[in-house]
Design an enzyme around this catalytic site. Sequence first.
Site, PDB file in Angstrom:
ATOM      1  N   PRO A  93       0.628  -1.385   0.214  1.00 61.57           N
ATOM      2  CA  PRO A  93       0.162   0.154  -0.051  1.00 61.57           C
ATOM      3  C   PRO A  93       0.778   1.314   0.039  1.00 61.57           C
ATOM      4  O   PRO A  93       0.419   2.395  -0.175  1.00 61.57           O
ATOM      5  CB  PRO A  93      -0.844  -0.100   1.177  1.00 61.57           C
ATOM      6  CG  PRO A  93      -0.738  -1.348   1.532  1.00 61.57           C
ATOM      7  CD  PRO A  93       0.434  -2.044   1.142  1.00 61.57           C
ATOM      8  N   GLU A 120       2.471  -9.384   8.009  1.00 58.25           N
ATOM      9  CA  GLU A 120       2.150  -8.114   8.113  1.00 58.25           C
ATOM     10  C   GLU A 120       3.087  -7.392   7.291  1.00 58.25           C
ATOM     11  O   GLU A 120       3.149  -5.963   7.241  1.00 58.25           O
ATOM     12  CB  GLU A 120       2.268  -7.464   9.465  1.00 58.25           C
ATOM     13  CG  GLU A 120       1.155  -8.139  10.526  1.00 58.25           C
ATOM     14  CD  GLU A 120      -0.201  -7.956   9.933  1.00 58.25           C
ATOM     15  OE1 GLU A 120      -0.852  -9.087   9.939  1.00 58.25           O
ATOM     16  OE2 GLU A 120      -0.621  -6.577   9.529  1.00 58.25           O
ATOM     17  N   ARG A 158      -0.390  -7.704 -21.121  1.00 57.94           N
ATOM     18  CA  ARG A 158      -1.472  -7.369 -22.130  1.00 57.94           C
ATOM     19  C   ARG A 158      -0.643  -6.472 -23.029  1.00 57.94           C
ATOM     20  O   ARG A 158      -1.302  -6.498 -24.042  1.00 57.94           O
ATOM     21  CB  ARG A 158      -2.791  -7.345 -21.741  1.00 57.94           C
ATOM     22  CG  ARG A 158      -2.832  -5.990 -20.885  1.00 57.94           C
ATOM     23  CD  ARG A 158      -4.332  -5.714 -20.455  1.00 57.94           C
ATOM     24  NE  ARG A 158      -5.356  -5.714 -21.522  1.00 57.94           N
ATOM     25  CZ  ARG A 158      -5.570  -4.775 -22.342  1.00 57.94           C
ATOM     26  NH1 ARG A 158      -4.814  -3.535 -21.961  1.00 57.94           N
ATOM     27  NH2 ARG A 158      -6.628  -4.956 -23.124  1.00 57.94           N
ATOM     28  N   ASP A 173       0.153   4.803 -28.200  1.00 55.34           N
ATOM     29  CA  ASP A 173      -0.681   5.457 -27.727  1.00 55.34           C
ATOM     30  C   ASP A 173      -2.018   5.451 -28.622  1.00 55.34           C
ATOM     31  O   ASP A 173      -2.072   6.197 -29.734  1.00 55.34           O
ATOM     32  CB  ASP A 173      -0.193   6.967 -27.609  1.00 55.34           C
ATOM     33  CG  ASP A 173       0.734   6.907 -26.174  1.00 55.34           C
ATOM     34  OD1 ASP A 173       0.585   5.826 -25.630  1.00 55.34           O
ATOM     35  OD2 ASP A 173       1.243   8.056 -26.138  1.00 55.34           O
TER      36      ASP A 173
HETATM   37  N1  LIG Z   1      -2.777  -1.743  -2.389  1.00 54.57           N
HETATM   38  C1  LIG Z   1      -2.000  -2.779  -2.737  1.00 54.57           C
HETATM   39  O1  LIG Z   1      -1.335  -2.783  -3.743  1.00 54.57           O
HETATM   40  C2  LIG Z   1      -1.627  -3.674  -1.577  1.00 54.57           C
HETATM   41  C3  LIG Z   1      -0.480  -4.651  -1.747  1.00 54.57           C
HETATM   42  C4  LIG Z   1      -0.353  -5.651  -0.829  1.00 54.57           C
HETATM   43  C5  LIG Z   1      -1.314  -5.779   0.523  1.00 54.57           C
HETATM   44  N2  LIG Z   1      -1.088  -6.752   1.202  1.00 54.57           N
HETATM   45  C6  LIG Z   1       0.274  -7.285   1.332  1.00 54.57           C
HETATM   46  C7  LIG Z   1       1.072  -6.657   1.942  1.00 54.57           C
HETATM   47  C8  LIG Z   1       2.319  -6.191   1.263  1.00 54.57           C
HETATM   48  C9  LIG Z   1       3.275  -5.192   2.211  1.00 54.57           C
HETATM   49  C10 LIG Z   1       3.015  -4.659   3.159  1.00 54.57           C
HETATM   50  C11 LIG Z   1       1.742  -5.063   3.958  1.00 54.57           C
HETATM   51  C12 LIG Z   1       0.701  -6.039   3.423  1.00 54.57           C
HETATM   52  N3  LIG Z   1      -0.276  -6.222   4.228  1.00 54.57           N
HETATM   53  C13 LIG Z   1      -0.352  -7.823   4.575  1.00 54.57           C
HETATM   54  C14 LIG Z   1      -1.694  -7.915   5.252  1.00 54.57           C
HETATM   55  O2  LIG Z   1      -1.888  -7.006   6.069  1.00 54.57           O
HETATM   56  C15 LIG Z   1      -2.182  -5.516   5.544  1.00 54.57           C
HETATM   57  C16 LIG Z   1      -0.905  -5.370   5.046  1.00 54.57           C
HETATM   58  N4  LIG Z   1      -2.178  -5.063   0.177  1.00 54.57           N
HETATM   59  C17 LIG Z   1      -2.558  -4.032  -0.608  1.00 54.57           C
END
Ligand SMILES: NC(=O)c1ccc(NCc2ccccc2N2CCOCC2)nc1
Length: 250
Positions: A93, A120, A158, A173
């Site tokens: 994230p 995590e 793709r 494009d």
């Molecule tokens: N938006 C995205 O690209 C996205 C990518 C991965 C992801 N989760 C794997 C993850 C990967 C890295 C760090 C934390 C986490 N998580 C593990 C589970 O707990 C929450 C945090 N979530 C959303």
Amino acid sequence: MWVGVVSLFPEMFEALTRQGVTGRAVDKGHIELAFWNPRDYATDRHRTVDDRPYGGGPGMLMKVDTLRAAIHDARSQAEAATGQRPRVIYLSPQGRRLDQRGARELASGPPLVVVAGRYEGIDERVVEADIDEEWSIGDYVLSGGELPAMVLIDAAARLVPGVLGHQDSALEDSFNDGLLDCPHYTRPEDVDGRRVPDVLLSGHHGAIRRWRLKQSLGRTWLRRPDLLEGRTLNDEQQALLKEFIEEYAL
Ligand SMILES: NC(=O)c1ccc(NCc2ccccc2N2CCOCC2)nc1
């Protein structure tokens, strides 16, 4: 396009390798997908792949040594297979937001090693030492990095020349690049009294192209005006959008 995947759940990626456009692209060799599972590097009896976080707190992190060993081997194989150093990407994230421009970049660049986090997440020192780029597919949290990894791989795959049979290279494009897509219609001509726009039945290819462009521009203006910000429209596009807005305002 060569992609190495580091994941505790490689079987999830069968959704890419065994189905549809990406499945055919793998069969035809347009895309090469290879997998490294950190669990295969575990040396203890329980094949441990997670570890407790310093500082306490809920949940676990991916164990450093098994994860690093898997990334290292994927990186080495990328170089052996392609002669190029890979971009090692971590889905989180906290990463750069994936969009079509980013997908094009990934499709036309060096081989990729994609690391899917579980638990995590991973130790920050692994991010610093072994990860080149963090990418995110959107502002939401998923239980693992596998689905985001598949989204990123699909979006890039793709665009690899030859993968989409029907289009010219999608990397160029095309007019709808950066615009929302126009409406699409197929048989029957009448669905519950709703008819297909006459222009699409006319056989006038120039009129059909203009209609589709007008619809793409209009939809983008209505639903995602931000995509039109800072974009210069050519004379034809300006005229078509003006027509759409005037009809819409009626
Ligand atoms: N938006 C995205 O690209 C996205 C990518 C991965 C992801 N989760 C794997 C993850 C990967 C890295 C760090 C934390 C986490 N998580 C593990 C589970 O707990 C929450 C945090 N979530 C959303």
